[in-house]
Motif scaffolding. Sequence first.
Motif, PDB file in Angstrom:
ATOM      1  N   MET A   1       0.935  -1.094   0.025  1.00 48.61           N
ATOM      2  CA  MET A   1      -0.004   0.115   0.058  1.00 48.61           C
ATOM      3  C   MET A   1       0.875   1.220   0.066  1.00 48.61           C
ATOM      4  O   MET A   1       1.924   1.046   0.538  1.00 48.61           O
ATOM      5  N   ASN A   2       0.227   2.380  -0.246  1.00 48.24           N
ATOM      6  CA  ASN A   2       1.073   3.672  -0.332  1.00 48.24           C
ATOM      7  C   ASN A   2       1.220   4.001   1.374  1.00 48.24           C
ATOM      8  O   ASN A   2       0.898   3.169   2.224  1.00 48.24           O
ATOM      9  N   GLN A   3       1.926   4.863   1.432  1.00 50.69           N
ATOM     10  CA  GLN A   3       2.556   5.516   2.687  1.00 50.69           C
ATOM     11  C   GLN A   3       1.462   5.609   3.734  1.00 50.69           C
ATOM     12  O   GLN A   3       1.476   5.180   4.943  1.00 50.69           O
ATOM     13  N   ASP A   4       0.371   6.310   3.243  1.00 58.45           N
ATOM     14  CA  ASP A   4      -0.793   6.559   4.216  1.00 58.45           C
ATOM     15  C   ASP A   4      -1.965   5.182   4.291  1.00 58.45           C
ATOM     16  O   ASP A   4      -2.816   5.340   4.956  1.00 58.45           O
ATOM     17  N   LYS A   5      -1.537   4.323   3.602  1.00 52.38           N
ATOM     18  CA  LYS A   5      -2.177   3.132   3.557  1.00 52.38           C
ATOM     19  C   LYS A   5      -3.843   3.141   3.031  1.00 52.38           C
ATOM     20  O   LYS A   5      -4.767   2.449   3.706  1.00 52.38           O
ATOM     21  N   THR A   6      -3.824   4.074   2.250  1.00 54.33           N
ATOM     22  CA  THR A   6      -5.368   4.479   1.721  1.00 54.33           C
ATOM     23  C   THR A   6      -5.435   3.766   0.301  1.00 54.33           C
ATOM     24  O   THR A   6      -6.466   3.918  -0.083  1.00 54.33           O
ATOM     25  N   ALA A   7      -4.656   3.528  -0.393  1.00 59.56           N
ATOM     26  CA  ALA A   7      -4.491   2.940  -1.718  1.00 59.56           C
ATOM     27  C   ALA A   7      -3.373   2.082  -1.961  1.00 59.56           C
ATOM     28  O   ALA A   7      -2.264   2.035  -1.148  1.00 59.56           O
ATOM     29  N   LEU A   8      -3.350   1.407  -3.048  1.00 54.73           N
ATOM     30  CA  LEU A   8      -2.271   0.585  -3.747  1.00 54.73           C
ATOM     31  C   LEU A   8      -1.195   1.697  -3.926  1.00 54.73           C
ATOM     32  O   LEU A   8      -1.316   2.588  -4.390  1.00 54.73           O
TER      33      LEU A   8
END
Length: 144
Positions: A109-116
Amino acid sequence: MGIAMNDEKKLLFKLKTERLSLYVMKEGKVLFKSREHRIKPLYLCLRQHGEEMREAVVVDKLVGAAAAYLCILGKVKQVITPVISQAAVSALEGAGIPVYAEKTIDNVMNQDKTALCPMEKLASELQSPKAFYDHISEHLFQNE
């Protein structure tokens, strides 16, 4: 065939204790190492040591499909990591590259865990190690 499991654990210990994000070994010698994060260190290793990566062992902090694609292009011997995505396992195993991982996750996931992760998204869209490498060479790392 990969290296002995005890050696894999030692290599992961080295990754953690030296605070590395990546190191690449061949014939017992370190070919490349980095503390930089994300895909850039592995990309630079492939750019700088392309043919030398053949039959090397890649020890990477996190392996997703993007990193797997670069390992496939480098024709590495084995990938060792604390964390790997399912897409990376599939890609590497499909290329005949053994994997040792402490944990398998669904997606990176991306750094803020909101998307791939953007690199994972790109890898899944391009679905080819060569296409992925060419794209990031042209659009992300053209000055490297």
